[in-house]
Design an enzyme around this catalytic site. Structure first.
Site, PDB file in Angstrom:
ATOM      1  N   LYS A 115       8.519   1.208  10.993  1.00 42.41           N
ATOM      2  CA  LYS A 115       7.629   0.101  11.341  1.00 42.41           C
ATOM      3  C   LYS A 115       7.654  -0.213  12.838  1.00 42.41           C
ATOM      4  CE  LYS A 115       6.525  -2.649   7.373  1.00 42.41           C
ATOM      5  NZ  LYS A 115       6.929  -2.210   6.066  1.00 42.41           N
ATOM      6  N   LYS A 203      -0.753   9.112   0.381  1.00 38.59           N
ATOM      7  CA  LYS A 203      -0.882   8.079  -0.649  1.00 38.59           C
ATOM      8  C   LYS A 203      -1.960   7.072  -0.266  1.00 38.59           C
ATOM      9  CE  LYS A 203       2.161   4.283   0.509  1.00 38.59           C
ATOM     10  NZ  LYS A 203       1.150   3.253   0.303  1.00 38.59           N
ATOM     11  N   LYS A 206      -3.288   0.269   1.695  1.00 37.52           N
ATOM     12  CA  LYS A 206      -4.283  -0.756   2.034  1.00 37.52           C
ATOM     13  C   LYS A 206      -4.581  -0.759   3.535  1.00 37.52           C
ATOM     14  CE  LYS A 206      -0.974  -4.283   0.866  1.00 37.52           C
ATOM     15  NZ  LYS A 206       0.170  -4.059   1.770  1.00 37.52           N
TER      16      LYS A 206
END
Ligand code: ATP
Ligand code: MG
Length: 336
Positions: A115, A203, A206
């Site tokens: 992240k 995958k 969102k």
């Protein structure tokens, strides 16, 4: 009584992948266990603010809780629903655990590395949130924390912090179950990974920008059907469940099985060897649009008031339990 605890961030509308891979399995587990275990379902809104929030966080939170209900969560006196920021003990215990955890172990978190990668300046919350997560878990003596595999390392961290704390102060925290036992508890062999419709090697996420890549739970059902019809497949020309060589087709079979609640093996048996991909797509498109129609009408039938009623009871319960545990910890450190 055992405690099972789970949560999902409410930074935006969720995808079909989040629903099939996270929400639905959690609801199934909650319903299976809530007769003889505490089931804590919370919205980690303090975790949300480590990154951007799409829309209004409070509204997103209420919508996320409606998702659980629309997905079939059965409510009884053992099911507790709350918002993290409405239970201040989470933040207080986080600070105390910051003083128990080490930089070494926290710096090893893969999610932090991922992240923070490429960010010019990364907020401290991105580094610290696994400790807040440990507080989320340890305040309630939660043993099982059904979450995605990307979170297993954080559960291990919570275990290590609990063990270290207990060694120093006595048995104050319940140590969460080991990863292997968490997986056994979830009764999954393989985590479900719904693929990106346009790039099925990846995958569905969102945060992917391409609209055609993902189906959102608030998509118009006919629009969702069109996305399925435009999904990337392959040129092999024969349906086979093979995530490696035919990820697009395999993803459609997987989605069909999950949205129609049919065993994957049965869906595979029906379509195996079929040469007209269009027929499979038409079937999956209709199943997905039907599922969304039903889901969205359930969502519309749940009022904000229904959710606030559950929160009032859940947050009272959560504060009672969490404050009791926090006091034990404060006493251990001679803060009280
Ligand atoms: P982001 O792109 O912001 O990371 P995301 O769609 O990956 O969003 P998360 O908030 O990271 O969603 O994850 C929420 C939950 O949904 C997690 O438990 C995660 O394991 C699960 N999940 C996410 N994507 C999928 C997917 N494609 N298939 C199955 N489960 C998924
Ligand atoms: Mg993700």
């Amino acid at each position: 009584m055992k405690t099972i605890l789970t949560g999902i961030r409410s930074n935006s509308v969720l995808t079909l992948g989040n629903y099939l891979g996270a929400l639905l399995p959690m609801v199934r587990l909650a319903n299976e266990h809530s007769k003889d275990s505490n089931v804590n379902i919370f919205v980690p809104d303090l975790h949300s603010i480590i990154s951007d929030v799409d829309g209004d966080l409070r509204e997103n939170t209420i919508r996320t809780l409606k998702y659980y209900l629309a997905a079939g969560l059965e409510i009884n006196e053992n099911v507790h629903i709350y918002r993290q920021s409405y239970v201040p003990a989470h933040s207080e215990l986080c600070w105390i655990l910051d003083c128990v955890a080490t930089m070494g172990e926290t710096s090893r978190m893969i999610q932090f590395k991922e992240k923070s990668k490429g960010q010019e300046s990364c907020n401290v919350g991105i580094f610290n949130y696994p400790i807040l997560m440990a507080a989320d878990i340890l305040l309630y003596d939660a043993e099982y924390i059904p979450l995605g595999e990307d979170q297993f390392q954080h559960i291990e961290l919570a275990r290590n912090i609990a063990i270290r704390f207990n060694n120093r102060f006595g048995e104050i925290f319940t140590v969460p179950a080991k990863t292997a036992d968490q997986v056994k508890f979830m009764e999954v062999d393989n985590a479900i990974r719904i693929r990106d419709l346009l790039n099925p090697e990846k995958k569905m996420s969102k945060s992917t920008l391409a609209e055609g890549s993902k189906i959102m739970l608030d998509d118009d059902p006919s629009r969702a059907a069109k996305k399925i019809m435009s999904a990337t497949t392959d040129s092999l020309g024969k349906v086979k469940f093979d995530m490696f060589n035919q990820p697009g087709i395999s993803n459609l079979l997987q989605i069909e099985a999950l949205v129609t609640n049919t065993p994957l093996q049965d869906v595979i048996a029906t379509w195996n060897g079929e040469t007209r991909y269009g027929e499979l797509k038409t079937k999956v498109a209709s199943s997905v649009s039907e599922m969304l129609t039903v889901f969205q009408s359930k969502m519309a039938g749940i009022s904000d008031g229904d959710v606030y009623d559950l929160l009032a009871a859940g947050e009272k319960y959560a504060n009672d339990v969490a404050n009791k545990k926090l006091l034990e910890v404060q006493k251990a450190f001679h803060l009280r």
